[in-house]
Structure formats: structure tokens, C-alpha cells
Design an enzyme around this catalytic site. Sequence first.
Site, mmCIF file in Angstrom:
data_model
loop_
_atom_site.group_PDB
_atom_site.id
_atom_site.type_symbol
_atom_site.label_atom_id
_atom_site.label_comp_id
_atom_site.label_asym_id
_atom_site.label_seq_id
_atom_site.Cartn_x
_atom_site.Cartn_y
_atom_site.Cartn_z
ATOM 1 N N THR A 31 2.667 -2.464 1.542
ATOM 2 C CA THR A 31 2.781 -3.583 0.913
ATOM 3 C C THR A 31 4.844 -4.131 1.595
ATOM 4 O OG1 THR A 31 1.786 -3.077 -0.862
ATOM 5 C CG2 THR A 31 3.028 -4.389 -1.597
ATOM 6 N N GLU A 103 11.884 8.065 -0.085
ATOM 7 C CA GLU A 103 11.839 6.617 -1.459
ATOM 8 C C GLU A 103 12.564 7.374 -2.375
ATOM 9 O OE1 GLU A 103 7.055 5.280 0.142
ATOM 10 O OE2 GLU A 103 7.902 6.147 -1.692
HETATM 11 C C1 5RP Z 1 4.490 5.923 0.584
HETATM 12 C C2 5RP Z 1 4.176 5.726 -0.660
HETATM 13 C C3 5RP Z 1 3.732 3.499 -0.131
HETATM 14 O O1 5RP Z 1 4.458 2.749 -1.996
HETATM 15 C C4 5RP Z 1 2.760 3.831 -1.526
HETATM 16 O O2 5RP Z 1 1.493 4.876 -0.757
HETATM 17 C C5 5RP Z 1 1.721 2.910 -1.732
HETATM 18 O O3 5RP Z 1 1.251 1.686 -0.248
HETATM 19 P P1 5RP Z 1 0.809 0.953 0.466
HETATM 20 O O4 5RP Z 1 1.742 -0.473 -0.048
HETATM 21 O O5 5RP Z 1 0.224 0.811 1.301
HETATM 22 O O6 5RP Z 1 -0.724 0.932 -1.027
HETATM 23 O O7 5RP Z 1 3.813 5.692 -1.994
HETATM 24 O O8 5RP Z 1 4.849 7.199 0.506
#
Ligand code: 5RP
Length: 219
Positions: A31, A103
Site C-alpha cells: 500500500t 515503523e
Molecule cells: C510491514 C507492515 C506493512 O505496513 C503491512 O504488512 C501492510 O502491508 P501491505 O500494504 O503490503 O498489505 O507492517 O512491516
Amino acid sequence: MTQEEKKQRVAEAALSHLPFDGVLGVGSGSTVDCLIQALGSVRGRLRGVVAASLNSERRLCALGIEVLELNQVDRLPLYIDGADEANPHKHLLKGGGGAMVREKILAEAADRFLCILDDGKLVEALALRRPLPVEVLPLARGLAARRFTGWGLRPEWRRDFLSDNGHPILDLHGCAGRSLLELEERLNRLPGVVGHGLFVSCPADLLLVAGSRGVREVA
Ligand code: 5RP
């Protein structure tokens, strides 16, 4: 509407939240990849971007967007990231991509944390369907796994994977039905745990949720 289209929509909707001439923090995942692509068209509005993962950093650089280190930045007005799950309290489960430690640092550093996701990730209770990722120091992997088993959880070592920090990840199964705040506190206290994907005591400030009828805000 496909999940890919929802990711595009929510990424575009996030652009209206960008600070003017400020530094933006971005997380990681597919995303956020859509968001980074969209940032290419508005890069003049940003002073620079701090990225939570090496993958995001590479994508930003490829678009000619200035990437800054967190230590170079006094203030981060906004951090935008995705999530694997979010509940109505804006508590999050993150770390599917293994980048949750950086993050969480960026989310803590930012004045506001905007989480972008599609409606398939909205849940009543976190961690029912997905494991909880925990990053550990390499020498503590066995100890941590034994402690987690003692807590009644089922750790699974994410083999052939190291985080951008060079650490292994244990995916914890069986967290459903527990007090996640208590689990978060226990994880925070265990020596050798570098970080984990529960964002309960540090929720998002705003969710932007893409559904088939458009993007809505959960404040
Ligand atoms: C990575 C994360 C991502 O924000 C989470 O996995 C969502 O990913 P995606 O947008 O591919 O579904 O926490 O550590």
C-alpha cells in the site's frame, strides 16, 4: 473493486493530508508502494521523506525524492503507513513485511500517524487471523521462543528472512483472546526482543479505509 484498486485509491486519498513544505515519514509494504508512486507527482510539496524500510528508500530514490535520515530531522509532522489489521480503536497489527521496528520509531517520532488500508483489513479483534511478528536479537531467538511457548503461544521462526536491522523474526500464533495491552507490555519487557508488530499503546491517529464505495476516515 480489486484490492489493488483499493490500495491505489487510498494512496491517492492520502495525498490531501501531506504537510506543505514539511518532511514526511513513510512506512513500507504494497500500500505504501502505491503511496510512494503517487508522491512522484507532488514531490515539490515536500522537503524530503524519511523511510521506514530499505525497499521504500530505494523506491523514493528512484523517483528523485530526497530521502532523509530520521536523525537529520527535527520535526516529522506526518507519518503514513499501512497495516495488516486495524480495529475500531485504531489499534494495529503490523510487521507482515518485517519492518515494524523502524515503523514504530517513525510513528513515535511523528506528530500524526495516518494509517492507509483497505476494508478487508478492518477487524473487531486483532491477531485472530494473523500471527504477531516479533523481532529478536539473533542470540536471544531460542530463549524468546521458549518464553513465548511458556506464555501459551506458538512461535514460528520466519526462516530465510532477516529484518533491515539484520535480526530474525518470530511469528507468534495463538494471541487471539488475550489482553493485547498486557502482551505488548510483556514483550516490551523481555530482554532480547527488539520490537513487535502490536500498535495498541501507540495507535494510529487516523485511518483512511478504502472500500468499494470510496475512501472513508475513521478518526
Ligand atoms: C510491514 C507492515 C506493512 O505496513 C503491512 O504488512 C501492510 O502491508 P501491505 O500494504 O503490503 O498489505 O507492517 O512491516
